[in-house]
Design an enzyme around this catalytic site. Structure first.
Site, short mmCIF file in Angstrom:
data_model
loop_
_atom_site.label_atom_id
_atom_site.label_comp_id
_atom_site.label_asym_id
_atom_site.label_seq_id
_atom_site.Cartn_x
_atom_site.Cartn_y
_atom_site.Cartn_z
N HIS A 7 4.50 -7.02 -11.08
CA HIS A 7 4.64 -6.54 -9.70
C HIS A 7 4.07 -7.48 -8.64
O HIS A 7 4.64 -7.61 -7.56
CB HIS A 7 3.96 -5.18 -9.59
CG HIS A 7 4.07 -4.54 -8.24
ND1 HIS A 7 5.27 -4.11 -7.71
CD2 HIS A 7 3.13 -4.26 -7.28
CE1 HIS A 7 5.08 -3.58 -6.51
NE2 HIS A 7 3.78 -3.67 -6.23
N SER A 49 6.69 -4.32 -2.22
CA SER A 49 6.19 -3.02 -2.62
C SER A 49 6.35 -2.06 -1.43
O SER A 49 7.45 -1.94 -0.90
CB SER A 49 4.73 -3.15 -3.08
OG SER A 49 4.31 -2.03 -3.78
N TRP A 50 5.29 -1.37 -0.99
CA TRP A 50 5.42 -0.56 0.23
C TRP A 50 5.88 -1.42 1.41
O TRP A 50 6.58 -0.95 2.31
CB TRP A 50 4.09 0.14 0.57
CG TRP A 50 3.98 0.53 2.01
CD1 TRP A 50 3.25 -0.09 2.98
CD2 TRP A 50 4.68 1.60 2.67
NE1 TRP A 50 3.43 0.52 4.20
CE2 TRP A 50 4.30 1.57 4.04
CE3 TRP A 50 5.58 2.58 2.25
CZ2 TRP A 50 4.78 2.48 4.98
CZ3 TRP A 50 6.07 3.49 3.19
CH2 TRP A 50 5.68 3.44 4.53
N GLY A 70 0.85 -1.19 0.00
CA GLY A 70 0.00 0.00 0.00
C GLY A 70 0.89 1.25 0.00
O GLY A 70 1.51 1.55 -1.01
N ASP A 119 8.03 -5.24 -13.89
CA ASP A 119 7.26 -4.54 -12.86
C ASP A 119 7.10 -3.08 -13.27
O ASP A 119 8.08 -2.35 -13.39
CB ASP A 119 8.01 -4.65 -11.52
CG ASP A 119 7.20 -4.14 -10.34
OD1 ASP A 119 6.30 -3.32 -10.53
OD2 ASP A 119 7.50 -4.57 -9.21
#
Length: 319
Positions: free
Chosen positions: A299, A115-116, A48, A271
């Site tokens: 991703h 990711s985050w 996120g 990605d």
């Protein structure tokens, strides 16, 4: 990579314990543990920011070998209050991770994030290196301006112009020079309908780009109003505040604090959300880490070849 070579995900372990931890007067953070309570501790750090966890996100770990800890970061998933931005920063989240670790009596754990989740995993590890046994990182995101500009202003838009159109058209032409700021004005509106409309466009844009072959069910899921509101508001809040870092390259500049920690970086070659340049930049300053480039993936952690490499990494660290 042939399907025969893929490591399957494990069955989702049943939740053993769960609860809501009161971390401030405002925020309650949902946490859960599953797998083997006497196994190797691992904390799953979701993306996120604002994404939340699920039963599916337990499946990267052998439930007979791992003590799996998950938590929903402030304001999202089962944490409350929903979509709340108050006292919601990177350092609040690293503090919550420490509170959970101490509550569960865990001395050291593996930190797994994509990711985050890779951003927060690195931030936590650099702040508490003695608490991290290994790092498994995917789809590296360092929250630098060039990365935000690529995805929210111009760059990824040239690869997915059809998906970009809905995100772009929601903003009047005279505001399009700064799309993140334009979305912030709407996501912070006093009008809930204005918030929800902007949140859906923001969330679906990311959902449309995170697989090598777009996943229609995933895109539909990202349009869910409750999910989208937390996801879009919290992401935009973090991005407009530069991740609450002291300077843009903080995570790279502090890498010496964690170069002793066994680390595997898994990155999809194609990605579009978190392009490989960022993983490459991290590996340049952290050569001790193993960089695994997945040649046929984008991703998402659930793309078959990426999921396979993630399972391979967690299996290796058991040994």
């Amino acid at each position: 990579m042939s399907n025969k070579a893929l490591n399957p995900l494990y069955p989702a372990a049943e939740v053993l314990k769960s609860g809501h931890l009161q971390v401030t007067q405002t925020h309650q953070v949902y946490w859960e543990s599953s797998g083997n309570p006497n196994g190797k501790p691992v904390i799953f750090v979701h993306g996120g920011p604002g994404g939340g966890t699920s039963a599916q996100t337990r499946r990267f770990f052998n439930p007979d070998k791992y003590h799996i800890i998950q938590f929903d970061q402030r304001g999202c998933g089962n944490s409350t209050p929903h979509a709340c931005l108050e006292d919601n920063t990177t350092w609040d989240l690293t503090s919550d991770m420490e509170t959970i670790r101490e509550m569960l009596g865990i001395e050291q754990w593996q930190v797994f994030g994509g990711s985050w989740g890779s951003t927060l995993a690195l931030a936590y590890a650099e702040k508490h290196p003695q608490r991290v046994s290994e790092l498994v990182l995917r789809g590296i995101f360092l929250l630098r301006k060039q990365e935000l500009q690529w995805f929210y202003q111009a760059g990824a838009s040239r690869i997915f112009p059809d998906a970009w159109q809905a995100y772009l058209e929601h903003i009047p032409v005279d505001e399009r020079h700064d799309m993140m700021a334009a979305y912030q004005r709407r996501l912070l509106s006093d009008d809930k309908e204005v918030q929800l409309a902007a949140a859906e466009r923001w969330s679906v844009w990311e959902g449309s780009t995170c697989h090598l072959y777009p996943d229609l069910q995933h895109i539909e899921d990202t349009a869910d109003p409750e999910f989208a509101l937390a996801f879009a508001r919290i992401e935009n809040h973090y991005f407009m505040n530069d991740g609450f870092f002291t300077h843009e390259n903080q995570l790279l500049d502090d890498i010496d604090k964690i170069r002793h920690i066994p680390t595997i970086i898994i990155q999809g070659r194609y990605d579009v959300v978190c392009p490989m340049q960022t993983a490459f930049d991290l590996h340049q300053v952290f050569p001790e880490a193993e960089l695994v480039v997945v040649p046929d993936a984008g991703h998402s952690a659930f793309e078959p070849a990426i999921a396979s490499e993630l399972v391979k990494a967690t299996d290796r660290f058991i040994r």
